[in-house]
Design an enzyme around this catalytic site. Structure first.
Site, PDB file in Angstrom:
ATOM      1  N   LYS A   1       1.056   4.358  -2.644  1.00 47.52           N
ATOM      2  CA  LYS A   1       0.775   5.753  -2.278  1.00 47.52           C
ATOM      3  C   LYS A   1       2.001   6.653  -2.490  1.00 47.52           C
ATOM      4  O   LYS A   1       1.860   7.819  -2.856  1.00 47.52           O
ATOM      5  CB  LYS A   1       0.298   5.827  -0.824  1.00 47.52           C
ATOM      6  CG  LYS A   1      -1.091   5.207  -0.605  1.00 47.52           C
ATOM      7  CD  LYS A   1      -2.174   5.918  -1.404  1.00 47.52           C
ATOM      8  CE  LYS A   1      -3.571   5.542  -0.926  1.00 47.52           C
ATOM      9  NZ  LYS A   1      -4.633   6.230  -1.686  1.00 47.52           N
TER      10      LYS A   1
ATOM     11  N   TYR B   1       0.836  -1.210   0.000  1.00 49.99           N
ATOM     12  CA  TYR B   1       0.000   0.000   0.000  1.00 49.99           C
ATOM     13  C   TYR B   1       0.871   1.260   0.000  1.00 49.99           C
ATOM     14  O   TYR B   1       0.623   2.202  -0.758  1.00 49.99           O
ATOM     15  CB  TYR B   1      -0.898  -0.053   1.236  1.00 49.99           C
ATOM     16  CG  TYR B   1      -1.732   1.172   1.527  1.00 49.99           C
ATOM     17  CD1 TYR B   1      -2.917   1.418   0.836  1.00 49.99           C
ATOM     18  CD2 TYR B   1      -1.349   2.082   2.522  1.00 49.99           C
ATOM     19  CE1 TYR B   1      -3.697   2.534   1.128  1.00 49.99           C
ATOM     20  CE2 TYR B   1      -2.125   3.191   2.821  1.00 49.99           C
ATOM     21  CZ  TYR B   1      -3.294   3.407   2.123  1.00 49.99           C
ATOM     22  OH  TYR B   1      -4.067   4.513   2.416  1.00 49.99           O
TER      23      TYR B   1
END
Ligand code: NAP
Length: 253
Positions: A160, A156
């Site tokens: 990002k 993740y």
């Protein structure tokens, strides 16, 4: 022009949490808000809430932003119903906690597909309208975890962090055309995503516990992110581009 002229704003993931608050706020500021969400039912409910408050919004879900075909088709429907898209908030995201050695190819690819590819597809779908108008605003919702790193979230956080680099580069390229591109990395905002992580014991403590450790002594509210987003898409933010505006209660400085 001001946003009260009814410029069209697309908000992805607008059916829940931060995206819902952004949709409400931009509609209250005069934008026609188009909500694209994987969850078509919640997108529809949020659009109904906004219309009940006397503002303009419609749901165009179910849309999976990791599919270029679905994104392009949704933007066509938005243009047909509302007009050219001059504001884009890439908010939809997929989180996940996995020990590094347990991240499968499938999980890695899905996480990047939603958080990073989806942002790329939506920008490519919206930018031609902005170029034609000589004006546009893009806000990408990233994550404070890309500042700090986060154990069990390397997939993740990689996605990002990619969103942040993408934002900075696109800002340089589109600045001469009147289009600004900025990113808000939220930190610790009380949404269904955060509560889901809490209920699975993945936060390393409760939301209340973490609120006590936060410099401003509370969890973030979706409205905190919406306020920053409303500013970045406004006329008066035209000299701000390529920036990372942390909204995190001081947890990351
Ligand atoms: P949320 O409450 O889970 O809302 C996310 C929305 O995006 C949901 O409606 C979800 O639909 C939708 N979505 C997920 N995958 C999608 C896809 N492939 N295509 C279209 N829509 C999709 O999450 P949130 O906390 O508001 O998070 C919003 C953004 O902030 C995300 O990008 C997240 O990574 C980022 N963020 C949040 C926090 C925080 O503290 N809450 C911190 C850092 C970053 P479903 O419900 O059907 O999945």
């Amino acid at each position: 022009m001001s946003e009260r002229d009814g410029r069209v704003a697309v908000v992805t993931g607008g059916g829940s949490g931060i995206g819902r608050a952004i949709s409400h706020r931009l509609a209250a500021n005069g934008f026609q808000v188009a909500i694209l969400d994987l969850n078509g039912t919640s997108a529809k409910l949020v659009a109904e809430e906004i219309r009940a408050a006397g503002h303009s919004a419609a749901a165009f879900g179910e849309v999976d932003i990791s599919s270029r075909a679905q994104v392009d088709a949704a933007f066509e429907r938005v243009r047909a119903e509302f007009g050219p898209v001059l504001v884009l908030v890439n908010n939809a995201g997929l989180t996940g906690f996995k020990k590094f050695q347990h991240i499968t190819d499938e999980v890695w690819r899905r996480t990047l597909a939603v958080n990073l590819d989806g942002t790329f597809y939506c920008c490519q779908a919206a930018v031609p309208d902005m170029l034609a108008a000589g004006w546009g605003r893009i806000v990408n919702i990233s994550s404070s975890s890309a500042h700090s790193g986060q154990q069990f979230m390397s997939h993740y956080v990689a996605a990002k962090a990619g969103v942040i680099g993408f934002t900075k580069s696109l800002a340089l390229e589109l600045g001469p055309s009147g289009i600004t591109v900025n990113t808000i990395p939220p930190g610790f905002v009380d949404t269904p995503m955060l509560r889901n992580s809490e209920s699975h014991g993945l936060l390393g403590g409760t939301v209340d516990h973490h609120a006590e450790l936060t410099p401003v002594r509370r969890a973030g509210r979706p409205e905190d992110i919406a306020a920053a987003c409303a500013f970045l898409v406004s006329e008066e933010a035209g000299y701000i581009t390529g920036q990372v505006l942390g909204v995190n209660g001081g947890r990351n400085t």
